[in-house]
Write an enzyme that holds these catalytic residues in place. Structure first.
Site, short mmCIF file in Angstrom:
data_model
loop_
_atom_site.label_atom_id
_atom_site.label_comp_id
_atom_site.label_asym_id
_atom_site.label_seq_id
_atom_site.Cartn_x
_atom_site.Cartn_y
_atom_site.Cartn_z
N LYS A 10 1.86 -6.40 1.11
CA LYS A 10 2.92 -7.21 0.98
C LYS A 10 4.39 -6.75 1.84
O LYS A 10 4.89 -7.35 2.56
CB LYS A 10 3.31 -7.70 -0.53
CG LYS A 10 2.40 -8.35 -1.23
CD LYS A 10 2.67 -8.80 -2.46
CE LYS A 10 3.07 -7.60 -3.32
NZ LYS A 10 2.01 -6.65 -3.92
N ARG A 37 0.35 6.76 -0.09
CA ARG A 37 1.88 6.63 -0.24
C ARG A 37 2.68 7.44 -1.19
O ARG A 37 3.71 7.82 -0.88
CB ARG A 37 2.25 5.07 -0.52
CG ARG A 37 3.70 4.62 -0.58
CD ARG A 37 3.95 3.29 -0.75
NE ARG A 37 3.64 2.56 -2.04
CZ ARG A 37 3.78 1.69 -2.47
NH1 ARG A 37 4.01 0.83 -1.48
NH2 ARG A 37 3.56 1.10 -3.65
N ARG A 60 6.60 7.56 -4.94
CA ARG A 60 7.08 6.73 -5.75
C ARG A 60 6.46 6.75 -7.31
O ARG A 60 5.45 7.24 -7.07
CB ARG A 60 6.55 5.31 -5.32
CG ARG A 60 7.74 4.21 -4.82
CD ARG A 60 7.29 3.15 -4.16
NE ARG A 60 6.67 2.13 -5.16
CZ ARG A 60 6.33 0.90 -4.80
NH1 ARG A 60 6.46 0.37 -3.63
NH2 ARG A 60 5.74 0.28 -5.74
N ARG A 91 -1.31 -1.33 -13.02
CA ARG A 91 -0.70 -2.17 -12.07
C ARG A 91 -1.85 -3.43 -11.59
O ARG A 91 -1.66 -4.48 -11.66
CB ARG A 91 -0.04 -1.81 -11.01
CG ARG A 91 1.34 -1.17 -11.37
CD ARG A 91 1.71 0.07 -10.30
NE ARG A 91 2.04 -0.68 -8.90
CZ ARG A 91 2.14 0.00 -7.99
NH1 ARG A 91 1.89 1.30 -8.02
NH2 ARG A 91 2.31 -0.59 -6.95
N ARG A 148 5.29 -13.82 -10.18
CA ARG A 148 4.35 -12.88 -10.51
C ARG A 148 3.82 -13.45 -11.70
O ARG A 148 2.65 -12.85 -12.31
CB ARG A 148 4.64 -11.38 -10.69
CG ARG A 148 4.36 -10.56 -9.60
CD ARG A 148 4.95 -9.10 -9.70
NE ARG A 148 4.56 -8.02 -9.03
CZ ARG A 148 4.87 -7.38 -7.94
NH1 ARG A 148 5.96 -7.61 -7.41
NH2 ARG A 148 4.17 -6.30 -7.47
P1 B4P Z 1 2.26 -2.72 -0.08
O1 B4P Z 1 1.22 -3.48 -0.45
O2 B4P Z 1 3.14 -3.24 1.04
O3 B4P Z 1 3.11 -2.35 -1.24
P2 B4P Z 1 4.57 -2.91 -2.10
O4 B4P Z 1 4.96 -4.11 -1.42
O5 B4P Z 1 5.27 -1.97 -2.42
O6 B4P Z 1 3.59 -3.65 -3.18
P3 B4P Z 1 3.48 -3.11 -4.76
O7 B4P Z 1 2.80 -4.33 -5.42
O8 B4P Z 1 2.78 -1.96 -4.90
O9 B4P Z 1 4.90 -3.15 -5.25
P4 B4P Z 1 6.51 -3.93 -5.60
O10 B4P Z 1 7.30 -3.33 -4.76
O11 B4P Z 1 6.13 -5.29 -5.05
O12 B4P Z 1 1.76 -1.42 0.66
C1 B4P Z 1 1.08 -0.39 -0.08
C2 B4P Z 1 0.83 0.72 0.94
O13 B4P Z 1 -0.20 0.39 1.75
C3 B4P Z 1 1.97 1.34 1.86
O14 B4P Z 1 1.90 2.65 1.80
C4 B4P Z 1 1.43 0.65 3.21
O15 B4P Z 1 2.02 1.41 4.32
C5 B4P Z 1 -0.01 0.61 3.09
N1 B4P Z 1 -0.54 -0.42 3.98
C6 B4P Z 1 -0.01 -1.64 3.90
N2 B4P Z 1 -0.97 -2.38 4.92
C7 B4P Z 1 -1.91 -1.22 5.22
C8 B4P Z 1 -2.95 -1.45 6.25
N3 B4P Z 1 -3.33 -2.82 6.76
N4 B4P Z 1 -3.76 -0.36 6.34
C9 B4P Z 1 -3.52 0.62 5.84
N5 B4P Z 1 -2.27 0.93 5.20
C10 B4P Z 1 -1.64 -0.17 4.76
O16 B4P Z 1 6.50 -3.84 -7.07
C11 B4P Z 1 6.65 -2.81 -7.75
C12 B4P Z 1 6.97 -3.01 -9.26
O17 B4P Z 1 8.10 -3.86 -9.39
C13 B4P Z 1 5.99 -3.78 -10.02
O18 B4P Z 1 4.99 -2.91 -10.27
C14 B4P Z 1 6.76 -4.30 -11.32
O19 B4P Z 1 7.01 -3.43 -12.30
C15 B4P Z 1 8.03 -4.67 -10.68
N6 B4P Z 1 8.33 -6.14 -10.02
C16 B4P Z 1 8.45 -6.30 -8.80
N7 B4P Z 1 8.30 -7.90 -8.88
C17 B4P Z 1 8.18 -8.36 -10.03
C18 B4P Z 1 8.23 -9.60 -10.81
N8 B4P Z 1 8.22 -10.71 -9.89
N9 B4P Z 1 8.11 -9.67 -11.93
C19 B4P Z 1 8.14 -8.56 -12.65
N10 B4P Z 1 8.21 -7.18 -12.30
C20 B4P Z 1 8.11 -7.13 -10.83
#
Ligand code: B4P
Length: 191
Positions: A13, A127, A133, A144, A88
């Site tokens: 994402k 990561r 993180r 998660r 979410r």
């Molecule tokens: P991403 O999947 O891009 O990670 P993210 O956006 O950080 O999503 P995530 O769900 O983990 O956390 P978020 O910050 O939204 O990438 C993951 C890894 O994969 C990276 O290292 C990337 O380089 C790699 N990658 C990506 N694409 C790839 C590909 N094609 N091939 C290989 N590698 C690849 O949320 C974090 C926390 O915040 C949540 O757990 C929650 O506690 C809170 N939160 C956020 N939004 C919320 C909401 N709406 N309500 C309640 N809590 C919330």
């Protein structure tokens, strides 16, 4: 364009949000990024959010909804936005409906990025080594994933009923995934 980017933790994402937002000239609004910025600045919101994030739990809806409402009200989001990681929960869906309905607009599309469960864990563990993180430990990643399945996956059916969902295969190179998303959304923006 008013867009939502969904998918399990690690699906890509945050990675894809920047490319998609640039492509359509709208701001990418990542609730995860906003929480992390607050955590690193030690704001009251950050102190509250950290307790939940470190355990892999969702931050309470009231806190998250208010934060998104304030962000969407900023002038740069008036022409459109890409929401990364919001909504979410079903309560957040309702809240967002109110926020968008209030402006007289509607959502254009919901992109759901899918990926193999083991690949997701591997990406997040990789990561953890580069970014350190606090929520990228194997135990917290599993939590998660559970919460995503119970709280967030049901939202896909809600948006499917509205005819908004585009499921995108998130496996493969980052550029390939971006291309798939652009193809799906370009068709939406031209319709
Ligand atoms: P991403 O999947 O891009 O990670 P993210 O956006 O950080 O999503 P995530 O769900 O983990 O956390 P978020 O910050 O939204 O990438 C993951 C890894 O994969 C990276 O290292 C990337 O380089 C790699 N990658 C990506 N694409 C790839 C590909 N094609 N091939 C290989 N590698 C690849 O949320 C974090 C926390 O915040 C949540 O757990 C929650 O506690 C809170 N939160 C956020 N939004 C919320 C909401 N709406 N309500 C309640 N809590 C919330």
């Amino acid at each position: 364009m008013r867009l939502i980017l969904m998918g399990p933790p690690g699906a890509g994402k945050g990675t894809q949000a920047k490319f998609v937002a640039d492509h359509f000239g709208v701001p990418a609004i990542s609730t995860g990024d906003i929480f992390r910025a607050n955590v690193s600045q030690g704001t009251p919101l950050g102190v509250e959010a950290k307790r939940y994030m470190d355990a892999g739990e969702y931050v309470p809806d009231e806190v998250t909804n208010l934060m998104v409402r304030n962000r969407i009200d900023e002038p740069d989001a008036a022409p459109g936005f890409l929401l990364d990681g919001y909504p979410r929960t079903l309560a957040q869906v309702e809240e967002l409906d109110g926020m968008i309905g209030h402006t007289g607009h509607s959502l254009d599309a919901v992109v759901v990025i899918t990926a193999d469960k083991d690949e997701l864990v591997q990406r997040l563990l990789a990561r953890a080594q580069t970014e350190g993180r606090a929520d990228d430990t194997e135990e917290v990643i599993r939590r998660r994933q559970e919460i995503y399945l119970s709280e967030t996956e049901p939202l896909i059916a809600v948006y499917k009923e509205r005819g908004l969902v585009h499921e995108i295969d998130g496996m493969g190179e980052v550029e390939e995934v971006t291309k798939r998303i652009f193809e799906a959304l370009d068709a939406v923006s031209q319709s």
